[in-house]
Design a protein around this motif. Structure first.
Motif, PDB file in Angstrom:
ATOM      1  N   GLY A 254      62.726  29.156  -5.969  1.00 13.86           N
ATOM      2  CA  GLY A 254      64.092  29.089  -6.474  1.00 13.86           C
ATOM      3  C   GLY A 254      64.194  29.855  -7.778  1.00 13.86           C
ATOM      4  N   ALA A 255      64.755  29.215  -8.801  1.00 13.71           N
ATOM      5  CA  ALA A 255      64.923  29.857 -10.105  1.00 13.71           C
ATOM      6  C   ALA A 255      63.680  29.729 -10.986  1.00 13.71           C
ATOM      7  CB  ALA A 255      66.124  29.246 -10.836  1.00 13.71           C
ATOM      8  N   HIS A 256      62.695  28.980 -10.540  1.00 12.14           N
ATOM      9  CA  HIS A 256      61.487  28.763 -11.337  1.00 12.14           C
ATOM     10  C   HIS A 256      60.497  29.889 -11.096  1.00 12.14           C
ATOM     11  CE1 HIS A 256      63.092  24.866 -12.266  1.00 12.14           C
ATOM     12  NE2 HIS A 256      63.207  24.598 -10.977  1.00 12.14           N
ATOM     13  N   ARG A 257      60.059  30.530 -12.178  1.00 12.09           N
ATOM     14  CA  ARG A 257      59.184  31.701 -12.105  1.00 12.09           C
ATOM     15  C   ARG A 257      57.830  31.413 -12.729  1.00 12.09           C
ATOM     16  NH1 ARG A 257      61.981  33.968  -8.833  1.00 12.09           N
ATOM     17  NH2 ARG A 257      64.024  34.828  -9.220  1.00 12.09           N
ATOM     18  N   LEU A 258      56.808  32.081 -12.197  1.00 11.15           N
ATOM     19  CA  LEU A 258      55.467  31.974 -12.748  1.00 11.15           C
ATOM     20  C   LEU A 258      55.395  32.628 -14.117  1.00 11.15           C
ATOM     21  CD1 LEU A 258      52.547  31.084 -12.188  1.00 11.15           C
ATOM     22  CD2 LEU A 258      52.173  33.310 -11.129  1.00 11.15           C
ATOM     23  N   GLY A 259      56.023  33.782 -14.262  1.00 16.30           N
ATOM     24  CA  GLY A 259      56.016  34.492 -15.537  1.00 16.30           C
ATOM     25  C   GLY A 259      54.608  34.882 -15.953  1.00 16.30           C
ATOM     26  N   GLU A 260      54.316  34.731 -17.223  1.00 18.99           N
ATOM     27  CA  GLU A 260      53.030  35.150 -17.792  1.00 18.99           C
ATOM     28  C   GLU A 260      51.985  34.036 -17.796  1.00 18.99           C
ATOM     29  OE1 GLU A 260      52.437  38.353 -18.750  1.00 18.99           O
ATOM     30  OE2 GLU A 260      54.442  38.740 -17.958  1.00 18.99           O
ATOM     31  N   LEU A 261      52.235  32.952 -17.072  1.00 19.86           N
ATOM     32  CA  LEU A 261      51.312  31.817 -17.049  1.00 19.86           C
ATOM     33  C   LEU A 261      49.964  32.239 -16.471  1.00 19.86           C
ATOM     34  CD1 LEU A 261      51.705  28.849 -17.860  1.00 19.86           C
ATOM     35  CD2 LEU A 261      52.286  28.358 -15.492  1.00 19.86           C
ATOM     36  N   ALA A 262      48.903  32.001 -17.211  1.00 22.21           N
ATOM     37  CA  ALA A 262      47.557  32.395 -16.781  1.00 22.21           C
ATOM     38  C   ALA A 262      47.041  31.432 -15.708  1.00 22.21           C
ATOM     39  CB  ALA A 262      46.613  32.389 -17.984  1.00 22.21           C
ATOM     40  N   PRO A 263      46.121  31.868 -14.854  1.00 22.52           N
ATOM     41  CA  PRO A 263      45.546  30.970 -13.857  1.00 22.52           C
ATOM     42  C   PRO A 263      44.949  29.727 -14.529  1.00 22.52           C
ATOM     43  CG  PRO A 263      44.885  33.218 -13.410  1.00 22.52           C
ATOM     44  CD  PRO A 263      45.575  33.225 -14.746  1.00 22.52           C
ATOM     45  N   GLY A 264      45.285  28.557 -13.993  1.00 26.44           N
ATOM     46  CA  GLY A 264      44.794  27.295 -14.532  1.00 26.44           C
ATOM     47  C   GLY A 264      45.639  26.723 -15.647  1.00 26.44           C
ATOM     48  N   ALA A 265      46.637  27.482 -16.118  1.00 25.65           N
ATOM     49  CA  ALA A 265      47.504  27.011 -17.203  1.00 25.65           C
ATOM     50  C   ALA A 265      48.782  26.399 -16.618  1.00 25.65           C
ATOM     51  CB  ALA A 265      47.863  28.166 -18.140  1.00 25.65           C
ATOM     52  N   TRP A 266      49.457  25.567 -17.416  1.00 24.04           N
ATOM     53  CA  TRP A 266      50.718  24.940 -16.982  1.00 24.04           C
ATOM     54  C   TRP A 266      51.673  24.833 -18.159  1.00 24.04           C
ATOM     55  CZ3 TRP A 266      51.921  20.236 -19.276  1.00 24.04           C
ATOM     56  CH2 TRP A 266      50.865  19.540 -19.871  1.00 24.04           C
ATOM     57  N   ARG A 267      52.942  24.636 -17.821  1.00 20.64           N
ATOM     58  CA  ARG A 267      53.970  24.433 -18.839  1.00 20.64           C
ATOM     59  C   ARG A 267      55.067  23.539 -18.264  1.00 20.64           C
ATOM     60  NH1 ARG A 267      55.170  29.771 -17.173  1.00 20.64           N
ATOM     61  NH2 ARG A 267      57.224  29.918 -16.198  1.00 20.64           N
ATOM     62  N   ARG A 268      55.762  22.837 -19.139  1.00 17.29           N
ATOM     63  CA  ARG A 268      56.904  22.010 -18.734  1.00 17.29           C
ATOM     64  C   ARG A 268      58.120  22.907 -18.507  1.00 17.29           C
ATOM     65  NH1 ARG A 268      56.298  16.309 -19.904  1.00 17.29           N
ATOM     66  NH2 ARG A 268      54.358  16.035 -21.041  1.00 17.29           N
ATOM     67  N   LEU A 269      58.931  22.529 -17.525  1.00 16.89           N
ATOM     68  CA  LEU A 269      60.155  23.264 -17.209  1.00 16.89           C
ATOM     69  C   LEU A 269      61.350  22.340 -17.329  1.00 16.89           C
ATOM     70  CD1 LEU A 269      59.025  24.980 -13.870  1.00 16.89           C
ATOM     71  CD2 LEU A 269      59.173  26.054 -16.117  1.00 16.89           C
ATOM     72  N   ASP A 270      62.531  22.924 -17.430  1.00 17.89           N
ATOM     73  CA  ASP A 270      63.761  22.146 -17.301  1.00 17.89           C
ATOM     74  C   ASP A 270      63.992  21.891 -15.833  1.00 17.89           C
ATOM     75  OD1 ASP A 270      64.247  22.243 -20.056  1.00 17.89           O
ATOM     76  OD2 ASP A 270      65.366  24.118 -19.884  1.00 17.89           O
TER      77      ASP A 270
END
Length: 179
Positions: A162-178
């Motif tokens: 959908g509107a959620h993109r991987l972007g520059e996230l490195a393998p094994g890394a995570w981030r919170r989304l809206d």
């Protein structure tokens, strides 16, 4: 809570594994407690995996009736021909029935992280990259679709749901989304 995680190659989309020897799971990446995957990626696929603690949100993200587009970068063996791309765009017949039409186009090799282990390279067999967008999520669907048109998948990386993109996230890394 909604989490974007860049699932590395060879990691299972679950928190435990009872096989011997145990395989890498999501438990090894410091994810927040009480989240679970909204959908799956095969152990040999990489890229965006969404995790949530909200069952209704997980349902909206994964239920085919909501037709959330899933975007993949796919390295295939062979030189894609217009008829093969058109077949993917029309939908292909798989053993469990026809797929919905997909968006499929050839793209330049993306600037991705190296895969461990590396994709096999053969001097005599060309490879190419495709962007494929599907709105359903059957078991190993993209791999089966490319194989059905004569382009076996060598590497599969999901870059968006959908509107959620991987972007520059490195393998094994995570981030919170809206959400």
């Amino acid at each position: 809570m909604l989490i974007a995680f860049n699932k590395p190659y060879g990691v299972l989309c679950q928190f435990t594994d009872r096989s011997t020897p145990p395989r890498p799971t999501l438990a090894g990446f410091g994810l927040p407690p009480d989240v679970y995957p909204a959908g799956r990626l095969d152990h040999d696929s990489e890229g965006l995996l969404l995790l949530t603690d909200d069952g209704a949100l997980a349902h909206r993200l994964t239920d085919p009736r909501h037709k959330q587009p899933k975007t993949y970068l796919v390295q295939v063996e062979g030189e894609p021909q217009p008829a093969q791309l058109e077949a993917l765009r029309r939908g292909v017949e798989l053993t469990d029935g026809p797929t919905r039409p997909a968006q499929a186009r050839r793209v330049d090799a993306p600037p991705l992280w190296p895969r461990d282990p590396p994709v096999r390279f053969r001097k005599t067999v060309p490879d190419a990259w495709l962007e494929i967008i599907i709105t359903e999520g059957r078991n190993r669907q993209v791999r089966r679709m490319t194989a059905a048109v004569g382009l076996p998948t060598l590497r599969l990386v999901r870059v968006a749901i959908g509107a959620h993109r991987l972007g520059e996230l490195a393998p094994g890394a995570w981030r919170r989304l809206d959400a």
